[in-house]
Scaffold this motif. Structure first.
Motif, PDB file in Angstrom:
ATOM      1  N   GLY A   1       0.839  -1.152   0.184  1.00 34.93           N
ATOM      2  CA  GLY A   1      -0.181   0.043  -0.116  1.00 34.93           C
ATOM      3  C   GLY A   1       0.911   1.179   0.069  1.00 34.93           C
ATOM      4  O   GLY A   1       2.108   1.266  -0.064  1.00 34.93           O
ATOM      5  N   HIS A   2       0.256   2.542   0.155  1.00 32.35           N
ATOM      6  CA  HIS A   2       1.106   3.487   0.282  1.00 32.35           C
ATOM      7  C   HIS A   2       0.695   4.509   1.260  1.00 32.35           C
ATOM      8  O   HIS A   2      -0.378   4.444   1.895  1.00 32.35           O
ATOM      9  N   MET A   3       1.972   5.135   1.910  1.00 34.38           N
ATOM     10  CA  MET A   3       1.510   5.932   3.054  1.00 34.38           C
ATOM     11  C   MET A   3       1.013   7.318   3.028  1.00 34.38           C
ATOM     12  O   MET A   3       0.615   7.878   3.664  1.00 34.38           O
ATOM     13  N   ASP A   4       1.025   7.862   1.628  1.00 35.82           N
ATOM     14  CA  ASP A   4       0.700   9.074   1.599  1.00 35.82           C
ATOM     15  C   ASP A   4      -0.814   9.228   1.375  1.00 35.82           C
ATOM     16  O   ASP A   4      -1.527   8.258   0.843  1.00 35.82           O
ATOM     17  N   MET A   5      -1.491  10.490   1.408  1.00 28.76           N
ATOM     18  CA  MET A   5      -2.649  10.851   1.229  1.00 28.76           C
ATOM     19  C   MET A   5      -2.855  12.108   0.608  1.00 28.76           C
ATOM     20  O   MET A   5      -1.888  12.974   0.673  1.00 28.76           O
ATOM     21  N   VAL A   6      -4.032  12.245  -0.418  1.00 28.46           N
ATOM     22  CA  VAL A   6      -4.414  13.511  -0.757  1.00 28.46           C
ATOM     23  C   VAL A   6      -5.155  14.413   0.458  1.00 28.46           C
ATOM     24  O   VAL A   6      -5.788  13.904   1.154  1.00 28.46           O
ATOM     25  N   CYS A   7      -4.523  15.702   0.279  1.00 28.62           N
ATOM     26  CA  CYS A   7      -4.757  16.716   1.286  1.00 28.62           C
ATOM     27  C   CYS A   7      -5.997  17.647   0.678  1.00 28.62           C
ATOM     28  O   CYS A   7      -5.505  18.600  -0.021  1.00 28.62           O
TER      29      CYS A   7
ATOM     30  N   PRO B   1       5.684 -16.436   4.473  1.00 30.19           N
ATOM     31  CA  PRO B   1       6.619 -15.378   4.643  1.00 30.19           C
ATOM     32  C   PRO B   1       5.900 -14.085   4.060  1.00 30.19           C
ATOM     33  O   PRO B   1       5.347 -13.905   3.121  1.00 30.19           O
ATOM     34  N   LEU B   2       6.114 -12.808   4.749  1.00 31.47           N
ATOM     35  CA  LEU B   2       5.766 -11.732   4.256  1.00 31.47           C
ATOM     36  C   LEU B   2       6.513 -10.570   4.144  1.00 31.47           C
ATOM     37  O   LEU B   2       7.567 -10.561   4.582  1.00 31.47           O
ATOM     38  N   GLU B   3       6.200  -9.807   3.007  1.00 32.93           N
ATOM     39  CA  GLU B   3       7.189  -8.470   2.741  1.00 32.93           C
ATOM     40  C   GLU B   3       6.461  -7.610   2.553  1.00 32.93           C
ATOM     41  O   GLU B   3       5.274  -7.532   1.646  1.00 32.93           O
ATOM     42  N   VAL B   4       6.059  -6.616   3.700  1.00 36.67           N
ATOM     43  CA  VAL B   4       5.278  -5.368   3.369  1.00 36.67           C
ATOM     44  C   VAL B   4       6.040  -4.223   2.830  1.00 36.67           C
ATOM     45  O   VAL B   4       6.995  -3.914   3.200  1.00 36.67           O
ATOM     46  N   LEU B   5       5.472  -3.724   1.853  1.00 36.67           N
ATOM     47  CA  LEU B   5       5.984  -2.722   0.827  1.00 36.67           C
ATOM     48  C   LEU B   5       4.986  -1.318   1.014  1.00 36.67           C
ATOM     49  O   LEU B   5       3.825  -1.542   0.780  1.00 36.67           O
ATOM     50  N   VAL B   6       5.583  -0.389   1.656  1.00 37.77           N
ATOM     51  CA  VAL B   6       4.664   0.774   1.887  1.00 37.77           C
ATOM     52  C   VAL B   6       5.593   1.834   1.138  1.00 37.77           C
ATOM     53  O   VAL B   6       6.656   2.396   1.554  1.00 37.77           O
ATOM     54  N   THR B   7       4.948   2.355   0.207  1.00 43.23           N
ATOM     55  CA  THR B   7       5.385   3.349  -0.841  1.00 43.23           C
ATOM     56  C   THR B   7       5.155   4.828  -0.604  1.00 43.23           C
ATOM     57  O   THR B   7       4.126   5.248   0.254  1.00 43.23           O
ATOM     58  N   VAL B   8       5.919   5.905  -1.177  1.00 45.96           N
ATOM     59  CA  VAL B   8       5.587   7.180  -0.810  1.00 45.96           C
ATOM     60  C   VAL B   8       4.991   7.812  -2.235  1.00 45.96           C
ATOM     61  O   VAL B   8       5.106   7.244  -3.189  1.00 45.96           O
TER      62      VAL B   8
END
Length: 485
Positions: free
Chosen positions: A76-82, A137-144
């Protein structure tokens, strides 16, 4: 720290979601949330990488009995629309969101909620910190910076990931599996401005279009919602037929991936034409209220006399080209997919207009699930720019994600859904960019599915998230992971 969501289930998911709501995380301002994710990983003794662009990759070993299962990437991604309502006092660079619950829905107060895509990160953190959930096994990827050009996905080095199955949690409709997405490109048409002196007898007015529903320029582009920039073009073009006027500035929209809800133009006219101008604007207010009565009930066109000390106006040639740009730059659906019912294939959104001392900038987003059609629309935009003596700058060109008829991950999601609910999920594509296209470009072997809980009015100050759907989707995810043994 608030505890608005403290009694909701799944408790760990909503706890993390509320924690993140206290951390500003607009696109380009992700350092704090990225560091937060790293701190959680270290607290739980998990392997973590924070790369040069602030993407975070966290790895967790398989639980007992799943050691030989394939590694799964949760993404998922960590940023949000403001976005915020007009008049709302909120600084997205430092202020926490003010959460509230109405019936089954979570809202922020007069701002975007950030469920897109905070709920994915909350799911991921709940998985990473659990001690009673079976999983491979998990790899969590959080993008900007997903919302402003997918810069995190662009900058990702695939060497950090081993998984061949990727679950993207960035969809907004429960029971729907997304298996394909549009590619896109952003254009900026640059109109050089030549200025003339204001007629000393002229007076200034602002014309403002507001009250539109707005929405995501991909997923909402087929809903017939008004585009304030395009509507302003119609009004300005019509005014030219009745009396002379000059333009000081045109500004509208705020985000490249949002259908603009408000546009303001400052004009100068001879005082003798004030009555005509008022009549024209009132006429357009009535016209648009009628045209958009089903999609934008709140639309309003307002005229207000203003004290503007600017001594310059657009030259007649600049004004002509600016209005032509507003009228001619395409907006809306350009083609529909003939294989998947009701799927927009190609579109364009005239998103932002900005006036500076030297130029007027018209920023648009082009989307298509067919690469050749994306570039065809781009060529049209280039021709319009060339005819009007403008420069066209391209950026944020990202690839589409093509449908894979042999996807094992999709088949597993379908099987589990059938077992849980006694019916098949909806398998579809989305007319919006997902990071999946970039991941696939970097790793051709990735097998991907995108899904998520019910969200509504994303990218607007009315964004809200279903509590019950969040719980059901969480349980669905856990069942899928359990089946990967």
């Amino acid at each position: 720290m608030s505890n608005v969501l403290v009694n909701l289930n799944p408790s760990s998911v909503f706890e993390y979601f509320e924690e993140m709501s206290n951390i500003p995380r607009g696109s380009g301002n992700e350092k704090a949330i990225s560091d937060y994710l790293v701190a959680i990983a270290k607290k739980h003794n998990l392997e973590v990488v924070q790369d040069d662009v602030l993407n975070v990759i966290i790895k967790k070993p398989a639980t007992a009995g799943y050691e030989n299962a394939p590694t799964v990437i949760i993404q998922g991604h960590m940023d949000m629309v403001c976005e915020k309502n007009k008049g709302t006092v909120h600084d997205f660079k430092k202020d926490p969101l003010k959460l509230r619950i109405i019936d089954d829905m979570i809202y922020a107060t007069d701002t975007t909620l950030g469920a897109d895509d905070g709920i994915a990160v909350a799911y991921a953190l709940a998985l990473l910190t659990s001690d009673d959930i079976p999983h491979p096994p998990l790899e969590v990827l959080v993008t900007v910076e997903e919302e402003t050009g997918m810069d995190g996905a662009v900058g990702l080095d695939p060497k950090h990931l081993d998984g061949k199955f990727l679950i993207n949690i960035d969809s907004e409709e429960e029971g729907q599996l997304l298996v394909s997405c549009a590619g896109g490109i952003t254009t900026r048409q640059i109109l050089p401005v030549s200025w003339e002196d204001v007629n000393k007898n002229d007076i200034s007015y602002t014309i403002n279009i507001s009250g539109l529903s707005s929405g995501h320029s991909g997923s909402d582009i087929d809903k017939g919602r008004g585009n304030s920039n395009k509507l302003m073009g119609r009004i300005l073009n019509d005014l030219s037929s009745d009396f002379d006027y000059s333009i000081k500035s045109i500004d509208g929209g705020s985000k490249h991936n949002v259908i603009p809800r408000e546009t303001t133009t400052v004009i100068c006219i001879n005082p003798n034409d004030s009555i005509k101008l008022t009549e024209k604007i009132n006429k357009w207010d009535t016209i648009l209220k009628n045209e958009l009565r089903a999609s934008d009930k709140g639309v309003a066109v307002k005229l207000e006399k203003c004290e503007d000390n600017t001594s310059k106006v657009f030259s007649k040639e600049t004004m002509k080209k600016a209005i032509a740009s507003l009228v001619l730059i395409p907006h809306g659906v350009q083609s529909m997919n003939m294989e998947m019912k009701n799927l927009v294939e190609s579109s364009m959104n005239l998103a932002i207009i900005t006036t500076t001392d030297t130029k007027v900038i018209f920023e648009s987003s082009i989307r298509s699930s067919v690469q050749s059609l994306k570039y065809n629309i781009l060529n049209q935009a280039k021709m319009i720019a060339d005819l009007l003596g403008c420069e066209l700058i391209e950026s944020a060109d990202y690839p589409e994600w093509a449908y894979d008829p042999d996807s094992k991950l999709r088949q597993l999601f379908e099987k589990v859904y059938q077992q849980k609910y006694g019916k098949s999920p909806e398998v579809s594509a989305i007319h919006a960019g997902l990071e999946c296209g970039l991941f696939k470009e970097k790793n051709k072997d990735l097998d991907m599915v995108s899904f998520g809980p019910d969200m509504f009015d994303v990218h607007t100050a009315n964004e809200h998230l279903s509590i019950s759907s969040t719980q059901r989707t969480w349980e669905y995810l856990l069942d899928v992971l359990k089946e990967m043994r």
